[in-house]
Design an enzyme around this catalytic site. Sequence first.
Site, PDB file in Angstrom:
ATOM      1  N   HIS A  78       0.848  -1.203   0.000  1.00 33.44           N
ATOM      2  CA  HIS A  78       0.000   0.000   0.000  1.00 33.44           C
ATOM      3  C   HIS A  78       0.884   1.255   0.000  1.00 33.44           C
ATOM      4  CE1 HIS A  78      -2.903   3.084   1.293  1.00 33.44           C
ATOM      5  NE2 HIS A  78      -2.102   3.348   2.318  1.00 33.44           N
ATOM      6  N   ASP A 107       6.050  21.116 -26.808  1.00 38.80           N
ATOM      7  CA  ASP A 107       6.042  19.768 -26.227  1.00 38.80           C
ATOM      8  C   ASP A 107       7.115  19.744 -25.151  1.00 38.80           C
ATOM      9  OD1 ASP A 107       6.025  16.925 -25.744  1.00 38.80           O
ATOM     10  OD2 ASP A 107       5.162  16.668 -27.736  1.00 38.80           O
ATOM     11  N   TRP A 143       7.169   0.026   3.832  1.00 41.85           N
ATOM     12  CA  TRP A 143       7.702   0.686   2.628  1.00 41.85           C
ATOM     13  C   TRP A 143       9.078   1.269   2.907  1.00 41.85           C
ATOM     14  CZ3 TRP A 143       8.989   5.727   0.990  1.00 41.85           C
ATOM     15  CH2 TRP A 143       8.796   6.733   1.929  1.00 41.85           C
ATOM     16  N   SER A 171      12.526   5.670 -14.006  1.00 44.41           N
ATOM     17  CA  SER A 171      11.416   6.417 -14.604  1.00 44.41           C
ATOM     18  C   SER A 171      11.357   7.829 -14.030  1.00 44.41           C
ATOM     19  CB  SER A 171      10.102   5.669 -14.346  1.00 44.41           C
ATOM     20  OG  SER A 171       9.009   6.519 -14.546  1.00 44.41           O
ATOM     21  N   SER A 172      11.453   7.939 -12.704  1.00 43.90           N
ATOM     22  CA  SER A 172      11.378   9.260 -12.077  1.00 43.90           C
ATOM     23  C   SER A 172      12.523  10.152 -12.512  1.00 43.90           C
ATOM     24  CB  SER A 172      11.445   9.134 -10.559  1.00 43.90           C
ATOM     25  OG  SER A 172      10.280   8.576 -10.080  1.00 43.90           O
ATOM     26  N   HIS A 255      13.454  11.846   3.264  1.00 43.46           N
ATOM     27  CA  HIS A 255      12.853  13.115   3.619  1.00 43.46           C
ATOM     28  C   HIS A 255      12.650  14.051   2.436  1.00 43.46           C
ATOM     29  CE1 HIS A 255      10.686  15.338   6.460  1.00 43.46           C
ATOM     30  NE2 HIS A 255      11.136  16.400   5.830  1.00 43.46           N
ATOM     31  N   GLU A 257      12.117  13.103  -0.408  1.00 46.24           N
ATOM     32  CA  GLU A 257      10.997  12.461  -1.110  1.00 46.24           C
ATOM     33  C   GLU A 257       9.658  13.002  -0.627  1.00 46.24           C
ATOM     34  OE1 GLU A 257      10.573  10.364  -3.542  1.00 46.24           O
ATOM     35  OE2 GLU A 257       8.479   9.800  -3.217  1.00 46.24           O
ATOM     36  N   TYR A 259       9.046  15.943   0.316  1.00 45.57           N
ATOM     37  CA  TYR A 259       8.805  17.239  -0.325  1.00 45.57           C
ATOM     38  C   TYR A 259       8.574  17.097  -1.814  1.00 45.57           C
ATOM     39  CZ  TYR A 259       9.622  18.997   4.205  1.00 45.57           C
ATOM     40  OH  TYR A 259       9.476  19.218   5.536  1.00 45.57           O
ATOM     41  N   SER A 270      -1.292  27.341  -5.616  1.00 42.80           N
ATOM     42  CA  SER A 270      -0.952  28.725  -5.929  1.00 42.80           C
ATOM     43  C   SER A 270      -1.521  29.166  -7.270  1.00 42.80           C
ATOM     44  CB  SER A 270       0.568  28.908  -5.943  1.00 42.80           C
ATOM     45  OG  SER A 270       1.104  28.543  -4.699  1.00 42.80           O
ATOM     46  N   HIS A 304      15.285  13.127  11.800  1.00 44.12           N
ATOM     47  CA  HIS A 304      14.146  13.272  12.708  1.00 44.12           C
ATOM     48  C   HIS A 304      13.202  12.072  12.605  1.00 44.12           C
ATOM     49  CE1 HIS A 304      11.803  15.740   9.468  1.00 44.12           C
ATOM     50  NE2 HIS A 304      11.503  14.476   9.376  1.00 44.12           N
ATOM     51  N   HIS A 305      13.435  11.210  11.623  1.00 39.90           N
ATOM     52  CA  HIS A 305      12.672   9.958  11.556  1.00 39.90           C
ATOM     53  C   HIS A 305      13.286   8.904  12.464  1.00 39.90           C
ATOM     54  CE1 HIS A 305      10.352  11.207   7.967  1.00 39.90           C
ATOM     55  NE2 HIS A 305      11.441  11.887   7.679  1.00 39.90           N
ATOM     56  N   THR A 330       7.184  27.017   5.214  1.00 42.51           N
ATOM     57  CA  THR A 330       5.867  26.419   4.976  1.00 42.51           C
ATOM     58  C   THR A 330       4.782  27.362   5.462  1.00 42.51           C
ATOM     59  OG1 THR A 330       6.952  24.335   5.481  1.00 42.51           O
ATOM     60  CG2 THR A 330       4.584  24.268   5.190  1.00 42.51           C
ATOM     61  N   LYS A 333       4.052  30.129   3.057  1.00 46.45           N
ATOM     62  CA  LYS A 333       3.170  29.736   1.957  1.00 46.45           C
ATOM     63  C   LYS A 333       1.710  29.824   2.379  1.00 46.45           C
ATOM     64  CE  LYS A 333       6.083  26.934  -0.872  1.00 46.45           C
ATOM     65  NZ  LYS A 333       5.660  27.594  -2.104  1.00 46.45           N
ATOM     66  N   ARG A 452       1.911   1.701  15.125  1.00 46.85           N
ATOM     67  CA  ARG A 452       1.502   1.503  13.735  1.00 46.85           C
ATOM     68  C   ARG A 452       1.913   0.113  13.280  1.00 46.85           C
ATOM     69  NH1 ARG A 452       5.950   5.030  10.316  1.00 46.85           N
ATOM     70  NH2 ARG A 452       4.781   4.238   8.558  1.00 46.85           N
TER      71      ARG A 452
END
Lengths: 527, 194, 373
Positions: A78, A107, A143, A171-172, A255, A257, A259, A270, A304-305, A330, A333, A452
Amino acid sequence: MSTVVGEMDHHDHHHAPTGISRWLFTTNHKDIGSLYLWFSFIMFLVGGSMAMVIRAELFQPGLQLVDPHFFNQMTTVHGLIMVFGAVMPAFTGLANWMIPMMIGAPDMALPRMNNWSFWILPFAFAILLASLFMEGGGPAFGWTFYAPLSTTYSGDSTALFVFSVHIMGISSIMGAINVIVTIMNMRAPGMTYMKMPLFVWTWFITAFLLIAVMPVLAGAVTMVLTDKYFGTSFFDAAGGGDPVMFQHIFWFFGHPEVYIMILPSFGIISAIIPAFSRKKLFGYASMVYATAAIAGLSFLVWAHHMFTTGMPVAAELFFMYCTMLISVPTGVKVFNWVATMWRGSMTFEVPMLFALAFVILFTIGGFSGLMLAITPIDFQYHDTYFVVAHFHYVLVSGAIFSIMAAAYYWLPKWTGHMYDTTLARWHFWTSLISVNVLFFPMHFAGLAGMPRRIPDYAVQFADINQIVSIGGFAFGLSQLIFLWVVIKCVRTGEKAPAKPWEGAEGLEWTVPSPAPYHTFETPPKVD
Amino acid sequence: MSEAPQTEPRPDNGRIIRRLLLTVAGMFAFGFALVPLYEAFCDLTGFNGRTRNEAAAVSTHQVDTSRTVNVQFITRNAQGMPWDFKAEMNSVRVHPGETRVVNFLASNPTGSNMVAQAIPSVAPGEAALYLNKTECFCFNQQPLQAGADTAMPMQFYLDPDIPEHIHTLTLSYTLYDMTANATPDVLAQMAPAN
Amino acid sequence: MRTRLITALAAGLPLAASAQSQLNLTQGVTEVSNRVYDLHMTIFYICCVIGAIVFGAMFYSMWRHRKSKGYKPASFHENVKVEIAWTVIPFLILVGMAIPATSTLLAMEDTSEADVTVLVTGSQWKWHYKYLDRDVEYFSLLATPRQQIENRLDKGENYLLEVDRPLVIPTDTKVRFLITSDDVIHSWWVPDFAVKKDANPGFINEAWTKVDEPGIYRGQCAELCGKDHGFMPVVVIAKEPAEYQAWLDEQERMQREAKAEEQRLLAMSMSMDELMELGERVYLGNCAACHQPNGQGIPGVFPSLVGTEMMLNDINGHIDIVVNGKNGTAMQSFKNMLSLREIAAVVTYERNAWGNNTGDMVQAADVNAYVNE
């Protein structure tokens, strides 16, 4: 309002080559954008059905439907599908469709690579999903695939997992290169960097983040592969390695990722808020700088993780301070969006509804993020449902709501039809209510002590989980309304004018709806 | 920034792509470079309680008799490791700067020759910086013939700079079976037994 | 419409804030856990205030500045002063948050010497506690019966939060935990102590607590550690120091006697029936989680024990793998977890159950050869 009908030329959408080969060999940015968007929606449903399995099992305490090993596969796949299969391809799809039209380019810069970067994706996910059916099941280590659970103690599906993550990464990276080259080289005359729409800016910065961190992820999975099969011991203490080092490498990718999955959202919001406030975006320049600041800071906060892994106090303080600092740009924004609305002339079409929900719910996710940043209390929150609530607020009612907002905003441009407003409003309100029923109570479950990634829980969490599951099923069903709206909009509906939104700005609204197969073959002039 | 737009990719697309691909390759390499970087960082800061894997210079420090530190020893067997492995004492009180030798006793109860490697870890992590081992069985793989036992010495001293607030230092050794990955010279040591 | 959401949210907040509810963080029973709780509430309230201001402005604007009310848009789109203000003010708020956060974090680094040290070792899926300097060590396993988990019996009050042998610590004493793991990463968590620390294989981590009140405190493993991650609770009993000492002495005596008793019983053989009966009990308690009650395992994850080469023909290999475990797999060493009799019984059971029918009998003395020689 969405009922406005304009007089435009309405030739049918399909005036390009038809048949399967059109889609297989297409190098057209609009075709590829559509492919990405459909693919991501399918993955959203696949990953969502896994979430339904999770929520069904957690509806009551005790083991009812699936065994714990399969439950772990569900949480793992998931997560992988939603991150790499739903959110990221959706943003790439939006980039493909919109960036050339927003900067006045005919294009993407590298159309053939564009075709490749899409068409390897279905294979990546076919491999990942197929691994669920092999003996011993698919990946079951979360994950985040922490070693040594993903190395020494994992099943043989790990090889497939690694291979599929490699393909997703390639791909990315190709997609990101394409975006960067397009933005640097294909802007219409007069389209200076500081005139680019924010969606283009945020994607530009996102693309650099992708270039910087996807290879690190590739390195991490490669090390997992060699640790498992080729006798290296990067993460095995016996051979002089260190399992905690895996987490450092993973989160150095992980991390930024996070963002990668939210910066393009900022760009979308925006665009939408000014359009329906009929007022220019407040603080354009500060938005750009804030985005860049967030991207820069994202490289300094990964640990921080990992506060509970046992770090020296100095390191904990450093990562706590840096993480707290992210809330400054943040916040800028959010304040800018509110200031944009302030003394505007607002209407509340469906894209705007999603955008407003985004601002509020994303901010709630931001608050819980700030709480999680505080090291001493993170010791309590870490790996509980509080974290699950936090990142789902940011990713579902954040990233995914922004994608929905974008879809409603640009559907008239893509299809040439207005969507069914009534259905769309139903979709919005059911989603809004159910997403909060789904994720808000998770905060409480986490604070009360529910870890979790568990398939069964203590009886005091039963009520909360029941509510959450009901919210989950409702949210899942609500997305079928979205599918219905989109299909209906593609096939039929009121004809949309070139610019269906009164306050919308940007080059994409200067071409007819639906956007012709080729746009801006002669570049527009931007003042 | 107001270049003429082009329908064809412009000549410098290639340059951008090359640079980006170079960055990609560089970041892939950086992922792997994180491994030695992390190790260097750990050695420098005691992050995660790793101790240096080579002998330190013999203590030339003045012994600081004004304070003592309790050094605890923990011995553990990794899964599947059948040896008996323990320190001759559970803990020892030492003055910073003072050199001590502690023997770790190992016996191989199995019927086959085996090779083991002990992996050290120190808590609190920052104390690892001040633990200097001048001689340790943990630097090398340890061969042991079937049914044999041995006393493996570990000679150490604490750096007198060890922070005041560290009263207890725990040194743990986890013993891993490395028979399958033994280096040839270690195997050679055992050869006479065969 | 939108206001409905905010009312719902606002209604949820005080609910969450009411102390000791099942919806909020526990205050816990240590000085540190109380400080953590206070910090949690402080940050939470600051977030609420900021939220109220930002969302308030937003809703006010959505209410007043709408086209349907004929509101004409203003044209401003930047204001350097305002922008600097809302960069600087949040920064100052953050500094205000960082100060108590830092002091709490530093308070967690109590540098005084601990009186009791316990080595906590996680493995799939149980905890092992060892009192350093005392001869007491034991495993702590989930005590909730399978029938409750499988919904065949009503769930008890402490469903999934109960163990056979809890950790016992003294109150008003600094207790130091050394935390490590035998296999994958686990995380030892007791919310009432505000202690959560990862157990990393091959490395030791440190945590400590000083409990004020006697009581039973429950927690769980907090890091995904494989199939039964949700089934390895932590239970800690805090006793008055005197009571704790008495308990510890008793344990030490009992463990010494059990070892002596075991040696004494070596000479005695058990009958097949006795072995099978004890073996089944041990199997269901320790082996069935992976190898399944029917011995079939889970293909590709946990091997089957039915009709395999080892079960039918390799009795020595069989005893060895149970005694010493198999490196790099979830198969762990049971020599410290089970008595010689229990190992003998479970090996006998596995060799004769599910149609294996080898007729082999293993006695404690046979196992002793692997454990103690």
